[in-house]
Design a protein around this motif. Sequence first.
Motif, short mmCIF file in Angstrom:
data_model
loop_
_atom_site.label_atom_id
_atom_site.label_comp_id
_atom_site.label_asym_id
_atom_site.label_seq_id
_atom_site.Cartn_x
_atom_site.Cartn_y
_atom_site.Cartn_z
N THR A 1 22.03 -19.64 23.82
CA THR A 1 21.20 -18.44 23.87
C THR A 1 20.01 -18.64 24.80
OG1 THR A 1 21.84 -17.92 21.59
CG2 THR A 1 19.92 -16.79 22.48
N SER A 2 19.41 -19.83 24.79
CA SER A 2 18.30 -20.11 25.71
C SER A 2 18.77 -20.05 27.15
CB SER A 2 17.71 -21.49 25.40
OG SER A 2 17.16 -21.54 24.11
N VAL A 3 19.96 -20.57 27.41
CA VAL A 3 20.53 -20.51 28.76
C VAL A 3 20.74 -19.06 29.17
CG1 VAL A 3 22.59 -21.02 30.13
CG2 VAL A 3 21.60 -22.79 28.67
N ALA A 4 21.31 -18.25 28.28
CA ALA A 4 21.54 -16.84 28.59
C ALA A 4 20.22 -16.13 28.88
CB ALA A 4 22.26 -16.16 27.42
N PHE A 5 19.20 -16.43 28.07
CA PHE A 5 17.90 -15.80 28.30
C PHE A 5 17.35 -16.14 29.69
CE2 PHE A 5 13.35 -16.78 28.45
CZ PHE A 5 12.83 -15.50 28.39
N GLN A 6 17.39 -17.42 30.07
CA GLN A 6 16.83 -17.82 31.37
C GLN A 6 17.61 -17.19 32.53
OE1 GLN A 6 14.07 -19.18 31.92
NE2 GLN A 6 13.50 -20.51 30.22
N ILE A 7 18.91 -17.09 32.40
CA ILE A 7 19.71 -16.45 33.44
C ILE A 7 19.32 -14.98 33.57
CG2 ILE A 7 22.05 -15.71 34.08
CD1 ILE A 7 23.07 -18.28 32.68
N ILE A 8 19.28 -14.29 32.44
CA ILE A 8 18.93 -12.87 32.45
C ILE A 8 17.51 -12.66 32.96
CG2 ILE A 8 18.52 -10.86 30.97
CD1 ILE A 8 20.85 -11.88 29.21
N TYR A 9 16.58 -13.49 32.48
CA TYR A 9 15.19 -13.34 32.91
C TYR A 9 15.04 -13.53 34.41
CZ TYR A 9 10.23 -14.09 33.57
OH TYR A 9 8.94 -13.98 34.03
N LYS A 10 15.68 -14.56 34.97
CA LYS A 10 15.53 -14.81 36.41
C LYS A 10 16.09 -13.65 37.22
CE LYS A 10 15.41 -18.81 38.55
NZ LYS A 10 15.69 -20.10 39.22
N LEU A 11 17.23 -13.12 36.84
CA LEU A 11 17.81 -11.99 37.56
C LEU A 11 16.98 -10.73 37.37
CD1 LEU A 11 21.57 -12.61 36.68
CD2 LEU A 11 20.43 -13.11 38.86
N TRP A 12 16.53 -10.52 36.15
CA TRP A 12 15.74 -9.33 35.82
C TRP A 12 14.37 -9.38 36.51
CZ3 TRP A 12 11.10 -8.92 33.03
CH2 TRP A 12 10.76 -7.64 32.57
N ASN A 13 13.72 -10.51 36.44
CA ASN A 13 12.37 -10.65 36.99
C ASN A 13 12.37 -10.53 38.51
OD1 ASN A 13 9.53 -11.16 36.48
ND2 ASN A 13 9.85 -13.15 37.46
#
Length: 829
Positions: free
Chosen positions: A233-245
């Motif tokens: 879940t932490s990995v998914a969050f960082q992937i989504i955050y980097k793309l989103w940000n």
Amino acid sequence: MNILSMYKRANPENPTKHFSLPPNGAKFARYPTPMDEKKIIILPDSDSEADTCRKEVTPKLYASEWTDEQILEQRVFTDGKIIVLGKVAKRQKPKKADYILRIGQNFPVAVIEAKKKYKTAAAGLQQAKDYAETLGLKFAYATNGAEIVEFDYVTGFETIIDRYPTPQELWNRLQAAEPISERTKEILLKPLFPTPSKPPRYYQEIAVNRAVQAILEGKKRVLLTLATGTGKTSVAFQIIYKLWNNRWNNTGEHRRPKVLFLADRKVLVDDPYVKDFAVFGDARASVFDSGATTSREIYFSTYQSLAESESREGLFRRFPKNFFNLIVVDECHRGSASDDSNWRAILDYFADAVKLGLTATPLRQDNVDTYAYFGNPLYTYSLRQGIEDGFLAPYMVHRITTEVDTQHGWRPEAGQLDAFGREIPDGVYSTADFENTLSLLPRTKAVARHLTEHLKKYGRLDKTIVFCVDQEHADQMRRELGNLNADLVKQNPNYVARIVSDEGDEGKKLLGNFMDIEQDFPVIVTTSKLLSTGVDIPTCKNIVIFRMVNSMTEFKQIVGRGTRVREDKGKLFFTILDYTGSATRNFADPEFDGEPPLITSEEMDENGEVVEGTFVEERTEQPTADWTDEEIAAMTNQNQQPRKYYVKEGEVTIVAESVQVLDAGGKLRTVQFTQYAKEQITTLYTDAGSFRAAWADPERRQEIVAELEGRGISLEQLSDITKLTDADPFDMLCHVAFDLKPMTRRERAERVRKAAAFAAYSNGAREVIDLILDKYIQFGANELNAGILEVKPISDKGNVMEIAAMFGGAPNLLNALDELQKLLYAEAA
């Protein structure tokens, strides 16, 4: 001036030979020396590895344009493997790189291993390569300060170089091997979302970087395989955050993407929503609460909330087909990728979206659809690697067999009726039949008694999950365990609880408390399949398997319930209690990637007590069904017979205790723990003479103990098993390994007292020797060092300087201690 310094003066050629440092960090007393002050302390004239780093490596890195932000020095990147010794665990040293070089904050590219000046640079290359391969880096360097050796994984060349490449030069070499766009580089090198209290681990950085790079470069389906408990879940969050940000989306527009986080269980959606993804604030939306709103950016839903059925149109069809740019499928091995799955329609509907799958299970026959859909994983971090790194908890496996779970099974008497008055068909019923076609309550009672005794012995408040055949079986087990632990149930009615899909809101509350590390209750939870996956229970110490588990994918998910480490809560390992042979069989599978350090097996009687017998390995059976309470009720009404026969009377015995370990070929075999210890000792020393010589040297003795612990052998545990509590560890090990008759510590001490070796010393010196031997009799050989001089009653004889004077000086004192140890372990005349 301390004794060690004095001894160095007197023995400059070999200043520390046979000198044992005091245990537990004890310090030597300091006092003026009566020796000739013109003599000097001999210190080695050679730089340490730290000197090489400080004097040679760092200046050369600066000269090659590396900045302090890009240089990570003395960086620890694992937690240190946890070694289980009996019921105690300890960590090995973590892996630490001398240097890790990075181009971006979360984008390392190279590792450097530094050696002492007198060694060759090549001496550190293999370690540098090992670290580079673990960290997923393309460049490994080894140096002794003067010479630099480079290994380039891009070209496969090993080269001696005169300077370190600059950051730009390494990036150019990476770019030449795998070209990426400037936009990809820009986003890839930007930092992850900062989480100071929980910084990303090395494998999480690798997973995030590889997934982000693949998505930025236009890959439509991406798969990451990360073992349960490693932070998917932490990995998914960082992937989504980097793309989103960074305002990525697959249409090329400069706007933030629309992301759907999809799972098959509400807890797998709710937990990330309120925890990891809370930083997104109002950009989040739960499909459960908001329906098909289109004004948010990060959406959370289960398949079931979106899917269609015969009675309703799928909620997913209320979104435009091109609405989502990225769909993250958590636990993607469970159904969504199958061609005939209803859930597959959701993924197909949003055909333009990039699909990122997360799973904990490597490719197997039962999850082949997942890999066919997503393709090979970009990165795999296995259970075995997680245990090796110390990020995941190792486990002990305890195999228990009831008499009816052996090859003899259970057979009804002629004409025997079940609890509903039906005649039970004749035949031999075995493990796969119990609680499916035949409910054998005496078996459940026997297992409940055995489990209760296990918890009383090792910890009645240790959180425990019991996996049962179905929800009815889980309720039976809950009742039996509750009655056997009535004293604790009286204090808290939720000491034992059933958590299954039919429990509703109350079950969700109990599950929340069970997952909460600050909540003590419930302690024991019975379930069928609800807790087999996706539930984070960091303090779970016991996994109880009381049903057949034939799917390797499901088995690894069940094991994963216990693999979290919570050192602050005393959770470093866990125990699997296997009552059906499922664990034993699955661990023997050559494709299983996280074998236990030790497996025990025993059989029990009707009272749940261990009796002598023979371990029998179970045959593989077909998977069993998981019936709901509604289904059970429907099949027990007036119009339909119960789906299984119920036997409530009679006794079942639990019947032999053995240990199963992995041999050199990775296969499980049954062996007594003492036999296992013998094999490990004789692997190190082929005869008692060579073992005796090594053990007499204090430094080698410590190395031997550490080596044995590294192989899973605890002297304390072996002492408990052999009952040789009064023997010196040397005698105990010789007895186990070489069948020699053991001597007690008192017998060894008395033999030394009769020796003539100390006759020349003063009366005071001989009294000190006698007191040291008394300490040895009481506590063992760890007391045989200079630190013992500061312990009463020896310290009553004087301070260290005064005691040394009794022996004619510090060298004579240390020689006496050295001689004492030689005499203790000398072969009897």
